[in-house]
Design an enzyme around this catalytic site. Sequence first.
Site, PDB file in Angstrom:
ATOM      1  N   TYR A  33       0.787  -1.234   0.070  1.00  0.00           N
ATOM      2  CA  TYR A  33       0.000   0.065   0.037  1.00  0.00           C
ATOM      3  C   TYR A  33       0.888   1.008   0.070  1.00  0.00           C
ATOM      4  O   TYR A  33       2.123   1.178   0.323  1.00  0.00           O
ATOM      5  CB  TYR A  33      -0.965  -0.124   1.087  1.00  0.00           C
ATOM      6  CG  TYR A  33      -0.357   0.450   2.635  1.00  0.00           C
ATOM      7  CD1 TYR A  33      -0.523   1.770   3.118  1.00  0.00           C
ATOM      8  CD2 TYR A  33       0.351  -0.391   3.261  1.00  0.00           C
ATOM      9  CE1 TYR A  33      -0.078   2.106   4.230  1.00  0.00           C
ATOM     10  CE2 TYR A  33       0.879  -0.040   4.438  1.00  0.00           C
ATOM     11  CZ  TYR A  33       0.624   1.033   5.062  1.00  0.00           C
ATOM     12  OH  TYR A  33       1.267   1.577   6.174  1.00  0.00           O
ATOM     13  N   ARG A  52       8.362   4.054  -4.924  1.00  0.00           N
ATOM     14  CA  ARG A  52       8.223   3.032  -3.846  1.00  0.00           C
ATOM     15  C   ARG A  52       7.311   2.116  -3.982  1.00  0.00           C
ATOM     16  O   ARG A  52       7.648   0.818  -3.640  1.00  0.00           O
ATOM     17  CB  ARG A  52       8.038   3.702  -2.414  1.00  0.00           C
ATOM     18  CG  ARG A  52       8.182   2.649  -1.249  1.00  0.00           C
ATOM     19  CD  ARG A  52       8.300   3.495  -0.194  1.00  0.00           C
ATOM     20  NE  ARG A  52       6.977   4.116   0.462  1.00  0.00           N
ATOM     21  CZ  ARG A  52       6.695   4.748   1.393  1.00  0.00           C
ATOM     22  NH1 ARG A  52       7.763   4.925   2.200  1.00  0.00           N
ATOM     23  NH2 ARG A  52       5.595   5.340   1.453  1.00  0.00           N
ATOM     24  N   ARG A 100      -7.230 -20.675  -2.000  1.00  0.00           N
ATOM     25  CA  ARG A 100      -6.287 -20.360  -0.994  1.00  0.00           C
ATOM     26  C   ARG A 100      -5.263 -21.722  -0.957  1.00  0.00           C
ATOM     27  O   ARG A 100      -5.566 -22.833  -1.061  1.00  0.00           O
ATOM     28  CB  ARG A 100      -7.026 -20.753   0.344  1.00  0.00           C
ATOM     29  CG  ARG A 100      -6.318 -20.165   1.733  1.00  0.00           C
ATOM     30  CD  ARG A 100      -7.106 -20.263   2.760  1.00  0.00           C
ATOM     31  NE  ARG A 100      -6.456 -19.830   4.033  1.00  0.00           N
ATOM     32  CZ  ARG A 100      -5.113 -20.305   4.543  1.00  0.00           C
ATOM     33  NH1 ARG A 100      -4.585 -21.313   4.100  1.00  0.00           N
ATOM     34  NH2 ARG A 100      -4.684 -19.529   5.510  1.00  0.00           N
ATOM     35  N   LYS A 148       6.455  -1.954   1.729  1.00  0.00           N
ATOM     36  CA  LYS A 148       5.399  -1.503   2.501  1.00  0.00           C
ATOM     37  C   LYS A 148       4.502  -2.270   2.127  1.00  0.00           C
ATOM     38  O   LYS A 148       3.187  -2.030   1.374  1.00  0.00           O
ATOM     39  CB  LYS A 148       5.137   0.148   1.843  1.00  0.00           C
ATOM     40  CG  LYS A 148       4.324   0.871   2.774  1.00  0.00           C
ATOM     41  CD  LYS A 148       4.156   2.378   2.260  1.00  0.00           C
ATOM     42  CE  LYS A 148       3.175   3.186   3.106  1.00  0.00           C
ATOM     43  NZ  LYS A 148       3.686   3.254   4.659  1.00  0.00           N
ATOM     44  N   GLU A 180      11.913   2.119  14.228  1.00  0.00           N
ATOM     45  CA  GLU A 180      11.233   3.162  13.892  1.00  0.00           C
ATOM     46  C   GLU A 180       9.872   3.258  14.617  1.00  0.00           C
ATOM     47  O   GLU A 180       9.925   2.437  15.449  1.00  0.00           O
ATOM     48  CB  GLU A 180      10.592   3.033  12.223  1.00  0.00           C
ATOM     49  CG  GLU A 180      10.319   1.850  11.933  1.00  0.00           C
ATOM     50  CD  GLU A 180      10.165   1.508  10.479  1.00  0.00           C
ATOM     51  OE1 GLU A 180      10.120   2.242   9.606  1.00  0.00           O
ATOM     52  OE2 GLU A 180       9.675   0.390  10.488  1.00  0.00           O
ATOM     53  N   LEU A 204      11.156   1.134   7.322  1.00  0.00           N
ATOM     54  CA  LEU A 204      10.675   1.827   6.087  1.00  0.00           C
ATOM     55  C   LEU A 204      11.190   2.538   5.138  1.00  0.00           C
ATOM     56  O   LEU A 204      11.681   3.693   5.887  1.00  0.00           O
ATOM     57  CB  LEU A 204       9.179   1.926   5.954  1.00  0.00           C
ATOM     58  CG  LEU A 204       8.300   2.606   4.905  1.00  0.00           C
ATOM     59  CD1 LEU A 204       8.053   1.371   3.905  1.00  0.00           C
ATOM     60  CD2 LEU A 204       7.071   3.089   5.172  1.00  0.00           C
TER      61      LEU A 204
END
Length: 284
Positions: A33, A52, A100, A148, A180, A204
């Site tokens: 995301y 990114r 799945r 991310k 972080e 990140l």
Amino acid sequence: MTRTVYVNGDYLPEDEAKVSVFDRGFLFADAVYEVTSVLGGKLIDFDGHATRLARSLSELDMPNPIAKEDLLEVHRELVRANGIEDGLIYLQITRGAADRDFAFPEDPKPTIVLFTQSKPGLADNPMASTGMKVISIEDQRWGRRDIKTVQLLYPSMGKMMAKAAGAHDAWMVEDGEVTEGTSNNAYIVKNGRIITRHLGHEILHGITRKAVLRFAREAQMEVEERPFTIEEAQEADEAFITSASSFVMPVVEIDGKAIGTGKPGRTVARLREIYLDESRKTAV
């Protein structure tokens, strides 16, 4: 008012938007995301977020379902359709729906979703004047934090730990050193020098981080990229975080100990001013 959202090429009212129960983002958190800020109806650092995003997808061997130019148009259309003056645009891309299985599907058809959040006065957050309090917690996330992904359960737990302690956020610690914040990069200032952890798999690669450090160097501020401890942070002159939604935000207390004077300092205030001024100039 019902928001307009974007799902797999269609603009829809939010209550009509649907994704499959077999989507791997839902089943495996197999998704990435981005969050892009909007100020004055314009996108802040869109190029950085798009770059990114492409890297995150590549690191997970996930196909990119949309060209950068088309993605920009989707962002702009959502800003227009939802009347966003100040706010955020969330983008999520999953590997798509498949039966799945832990193994990746051989012919993935990614799911792409975007939606907005209106945040009037986003750049005028009063916390910039008062500062935020953080606690320290053990970093128990997976090792590839440079990607991310939507694997945000432990950061969510960290936010709740901070809330229970009467703080605003948590700084995560691994092997005795700060990595972080739960949703932001962490910094301290000592003797005029800005110190923040170097890039690697442990953190990140923040888009706001990159811009702030560049602006700091252009303003002749000293920057040192290295790990630091909670104890070192508690003895710093100033501390702060950066993120797409908070920009540059001062930290005035860590684990109950005041940082410096216990009030936001001049270095952080100046960095926030520079970042907002320069980002607005290049917004699209």
